[in-house]
Design a protein around this motif. Structure first.
Motif, PDB file in Angstrom:
ATOM      1  N   ARG B  39       0.793  -1.108   0.061  1.00  0.00           N
ATOM      2  CA  ARG B  39      -0.030  -0.066   0.055  1.00  0.00           C
ATOM      3  C   ARG B  39       0.688   1.389   0.062  1.00  0.00           C
ATOM      4  NH1 ARG B  39      -4.146  -1.607  -2.452  1.00  0.00           N
ATOM      5  NH2 ARG B  39      -5.261  -3.218  -1.365  1.00  0.00           N
ATOM      6  N   ASP B 136     -15.309   1.837  -8.393  1.00  0.00           N
ATOM      7  CA  ASP B 136     -14.955   2.691  -6.931  1.00  0.00           C
ATOM      8  C   ASP B 136     -13.662   2.155  -6.450  1.00  0.00           C
ATOM      9  OD1 ASP B 136     -17.060   4.072  -7.072  1.00  0.00           O
ATOM     10  OD2 ASP B 136     -18.178   3.075  -5.504  1.00  0.00           O
ATOM     11  N   ARG B 137     -13.274   0.781  -6.511  1.00  0.00           N
ATOM     12  CA  ARG B 137     -12.256   0.196  -5.868  1.00  0.00           C
ATOM     13  C   ARG B 137     -11.073   0.730  -6.370  1.00  0.00           C
ATOM     14  NH1 ARG B 137     -10.457  -5.758  -6.261  1.00  0.00           N
ATOM     15  NH2 ARG B 137      -8.698  -4.669  -7.088  1.00  0.00           N
ATOM     16  N   LEU B 140     -10.130   4.192  -5.453  1.00  0.00           N
ATOM     17  CA  LEU B 140      -9.847   4.570  -4.057  1.00  0.00           C
ATOM     18  C   LEU B 140      -8.461   4.109  -4.252  1.00  0.00           C
ATOM     19  CD1 LEU B 140     -10.774   5.110  -1.368  1.00  0.00           C
ATOM     20  CD2 LEU B 140     -11.298   2.796  -0.793  1.00  0.00           C
ATOM     21  N   GLU B 141      -8.103   2.944  -4.764  1.00  0.00           N
ATOM     22  CA  GLU B 141      -6.840   2.544  -4.638  1.00  0.00           C
ATOM     23  C   GLU B 141      -5.817   3.753  -5.317  1.00  0.00           C
ATOM     24  OE1 GLU B 141      -6.740  -1.403  -6.382  1.00  0.00           O
ATOM     25  OE2 GLU B 141      -6.610  -2.297  -4.669  1.00  0.00           O
ATOM     26  N   LEU B 144      -5.565   6.397  -2.825  1.00  0.00           N
ATOM     27  CA  LEU B 144      -4.849   6.221  -1.651  1.00  0.00           C
ATOM     28  C   LEU B 144      -3.324   6.213  -2.176  1.00  0.00           C
ATOM     29  CD1 LEU B 144      -4.704   5.326   1.159  1.00  0.00           C
ATOM     30  CD2 LEU B 144      -4.929   2.812   0.192  1.00  0.00           C
ATOM     31  N   MET B 160      -6.541  -0.749   7.693  1.00  0.00           N
ATOM     32  CA  MET B 160      -6.258  -1.948   7.109  1.00  0.00           C
ATOM     33  C   MET B 160      -5.539  -2.819   7.932  1.00  0.00           C
ATOM     34  SD  MET B 160      -4.952  -0.397   3.260  1.00  0.00           S
ATOM     35  CE  MET B 160      -6.174   0.031   2.087  1.00  0.00           C
ATOM     36  N   LEU B 187      -8.362  11.361   5.037  1.00  0.00           N
ATOM     37  CA  LEU B 187      -9.982  11.016   4.398  1.00  0.00           C
ATOM     38  C   LEU B 187     -10.270  12.325   3.670  1.00  0.00           C
ATOM     39  CD1 LEU B 187     -11.112   9.319   7.354  1.00  0.00           C
ATOM     40  CD2 LEU B 187     -10.852   8.249   4.969  1.00  0.00           C
ATOM     41  N   GLN B 188     -10.069  13.560   3.985  1.00  0.00           N
ATOM     42  CA  GLN B 188     -10.470  14.722   3.386  1.00  0.00           C
ATOM     43  C   GLN B 188      -9.759  14.886   1.995  1.00  0.00           C
ATOM     44  OE1 GLN B 188      -9.842  18.069   5.877  1.00  0.00           O
ATOM     45  NE2 GLN B 188     -11.792  18.481   6.451  1.00  0.00           N
ATOM     46  N   LEU B 190      -8.452  12.260   0.513  1.00  0.00           N
ATOM     47  CA  LEU B 190      -8.723  11.319  -0.365  1.00  0.00           C
ATOM     48  C   LEU B 190      -9.975  11.516  -1.170  1.00  0.00           C
ATOM     49  CD1 LEU B 190      -7.539   8.563  -0.462  1.00  0.00           C
ATOM     50  CD2 LEU B 190      -9.203   7.425   1.075  1.00  0.00           C
ATOM     51  N   ARG B 191     -10.908  12.222  -0.708  1.00  0.00           N
ATOM     52  CA  ARG B 191     -12.073  12.503  -1.182  1.00  0.00           C
ATOM     53  C   ARG B 191     -11.691  13.490  -2.594  1.00  0.00           C
ATOM     54  NH1 ARG B 191     -16.450  15.945   1.965  1.00  0.00           N
ATOM     55  NH2 ARG B 191     -14.826  17.211   2.058  1.00  0.00           N
ATOM     56  N   MET B 194     -10.166  11.806  -5.299  1.00  0.00           N
ATOM     57  CA  MET B 194     -11.034  10.802  -5.950  1.00  0.00           C
ATOM     58  C   MET B 194     -11.845  11.755  -7.012  1.00  0.00           C
ATOM     59  SD  MET B 194     -12.015   8.176  -2.924  1.00  0.00           S
ATOM     60  CE  MET B 194     -13.020   7.051  -4.072  1.00  0.00           C
ATOM     61  N   ARG B 205     -18.395   8.141  -9.947  1.00  0.00           N
ATOM     62  CA  ARG B 205     -18.446   7.121  -9.128  1.00  0.00           C
ATOM     63  C   ARG B 205     -19.964   6.779  -8.464  1.00  0.00           C
ATOM     64  NH1 ARG B 205     -16.892   7.997  -3.570  1.00  0.00           N
ATOM     65  NH2 ARG B 205     -16.798  10.078  -4.201  1.00  0.00           N
ATOM     66  N   PRO B 208     -21.875   3.934  -2.344  1.00  0.00           N
ATOM     67  CA  PRO B 208     -22.546   3.019  -1.586  1.00  0.00           C
ATOM     68  C   PRO B 208     -23.325   3.596  -0.451  1.00  0.00           C
ATOM     69  CG  PRO B 208     -20.066   2.850  -0.988  1.00  0.00           C
ATOM     70  CD  PRO B 208     -20.304   4.064  -2.183  1.00  0.00           C
TER      71      PRO B 208
END
Lengths: 301, 209
Positions: B39, B136-137, B140-141, B144, B160, B187-188, B190-191, B194, B205, B208
């Protein structure tokens, strides 16, 4: 800055589901009061959950094979080391039995001053091992012959004086043997020399100096590690602490660095802290060494 | 009485010369360590090397193990330091890591296979994926992989690897508050990444519930 930034502690606790009851109540109150933007928190929560759902990559089986090959190699090295240690022990036993064989010769020849007599006992030829065995044998021989001398000529001084004289001669011989072994090309012999130094109760300056030289310059890491231990043994000597502290930033070997950390804890030497801090600034330091030094600093500071 | 099969007990056995006990610890942890390194680096070869490196160091310095604290935390501390050393070395040598797959905007889907040839891109790392991806996955990867290392580590260790913030603080040698800030900001960020990737690739996207 979003309103949520003021409540990072609560929001991250909420994400990891680790809020206490009181914190949860506070979190709910702030959401109701509009102080926490729940829409943003929900979106974070989604990403946070998705991260945990990402599949973990599968390592190649070759990784395991490589690890086990390394482990096998290490076990083999360890086995050889144990064999060598066993051989050393057997050799020690042989050395101890040697004086008995020579005792009779010494008893008949013990009327001259002992140390003057000894060079005649050591032929210049022979392998280093044989020469050193002879030296070891001579230490015991000096002792035994001296005792005999005391018994045969009680009038030449008190018994105690004679014992003291013999002890001093044994002491000198041990130092001679140690210095002589340190010159050997074999690391095992030099290791033995360092170990002998630990049997010398109050070594003279030149013995300490030889140990310090070994610590700084011996090419073999095991010998240098042993020198650290030996110097700790003679920690009351003024030169020892100073040289051990000096060695901290000079020694490139992680094993020696760890040994020095142990030494500084044993000696409770506060001057070492600064040197260790300098060492920690180095980028390429091994992790266990870094851990060890950090632990050492906790003790020293 | 302590469990003789616990991580700590096994590591103490290693320290005392029973090297086979390290084999058990390897079986327990190499998968997790590989995932952690992967990762962070997005490179299978480098991740495998770093795992080997961690166990080699444990073996070499086994006698310095004290048994204080949690074993997994100690192990990941070593792992994190190894990664930091690797990262510094790469920076020094100016050798930017080529990820195992090209940039997400690349049109060749075969390139997402782990055995695909390396390609240099403007970003340090875009992960490969051995399984068929959902949009989506993949997104996200990719996001990240683009996070800064500290935020990425905090998220990976927390979500993880399942460490508590307190344990992550120990691993990352910082305060618990600093870890929480990294998770929050991570997380902010990341958004935002994305969202940027969505615009770049023209994908939408599916969120979910």
């Amino acid at each position: 800055m979003t309103p949520n930034e003021k409540h990072i502690d609560l929001i991250t606790g909420y994400l990891q589901d680790s809020l206490s009851d009181a914190q949860q109540q506070e979190f709910d109150r702030l959401v109701r009061a509009g102080k926490i933007d729940m829409a943003e928190v929900r979106e974070m929560e989604v990403h946070f959950r998705q991260l945990g759902d990402l599949p973990s990559p599968e390592p190649d089986p070759a990784m395991g094979e490589r690890f086990h090959a390394m482990l096998q190699q290490e076990k083999e090295i360890r086995r050889r080391e144990e064999e060598m240690q066993q051989e050393e022990m057997q050799q020690e036993e042989k050395n101890l039995s040697q004086p008995d064989q020579k005792r009779q010769e010494r008893e008949t020849a013990g009327r001259t001053p002992l140390l003057r007599f000894i060079p005649g006992l050591f032929p210049s030829g022979g392998t280093p091992r044989i020469r050193h065995m002879q030296t070891a044998a001579s230490i015991a021989a000096v002792f035994l012959a001296g005792l005999l001398l005391g018994l045969l000529y009680p009038g030449r001084g008190t018994h105690d004086q004679q014992i003291q004289q013999i002890a001093a001669e044994v002491h000198d011989l041990r130092e001679m043997m140690m210095i002589s072994l340190l010159d050997e090309s074999s690391a095992a012999e030099r290791l033995r020399a360092v170990n002998i130094s630990m049997e010398i109760p109050s070594p003279q300056e030149h013995v300490i100096f030889a140990l310090v030289q070994t610590l700084h310059f011996d090419p073999n890491v095991n010998v240098r590690v042993a020198a650290v231990d030996a110097l700790v043994h003679h920690g009351s000597h003024p030169m020892v602490r100073e040289e051990l502290v000096r060695a901290i930033t000079r020694q490139p070997s992680p094993m020696v660095q760890i040994a020095l950390a142990d030494a500084m804890i044993a000696l409770q030497e506060p001057r070492a802290a600064r040197e260790f801090q300098k060492l920690l600034e180095q980028e390429e330091m091994e992790d266990p060494v870094r851990d060890k030094i950090e632990q050492t600093l906790l003790v020293l500071l | 009485m302590s469990d003789p099969t616990s991580d700590k007990a096994l590591m103490m056995q290693v320290k005392n010369g029973d090297l086979d006990a390290l084999g058990v610890l390897f079986e327990r942890y190499h998968h997790r360590l590989f995932g952690f390194f992967y990762r962070l680096t997005s490179r299978r070869d480098i991740s495998a090397d770093l795992v080997q490196d961690v166990f080699e160091r444990i073996l070499r310095y086994r006698t310095s193990y004290t048994g204080n604290g949690d074993f997994a935390t100690w192990l990941f501390q070593i792992a994190r330091n190894r990664h930091a050393d690797h990262y510094r070395k790469m920076e020094k040598e100016n050798e930017w890591e080529h990820p195992d797959v090209p940039h997400p905007a690349a049109s060749n889907p075969a390139a997402s296979h782990p055995n695909a040839p390396h390609s240099a891109g403007p970003h340090p790392a875009v992960p490969d994926s051995a399984l068929p991806d959902t949009d989506d996955r993949l997104l996200l990867e990719q996001a990240l992989a683009r996070l800064d290392p500290d935020k990425k580590q905090a998220l990976v260790l927390s979500r993880m690897e399942g460490f508590l913030y307190r344990e992550i603080a120990e691993i990352m040698a910082c305060t618990e508050s600093a870890v929480k800030v990294r998770v929050f900001r991570g997380l902010q960020e990341l958004r935002q990444i994305m969202a940027g990737l969505e615009r770049q690739t023209g994908r939408k996207r599916i969120h979910p519930n």
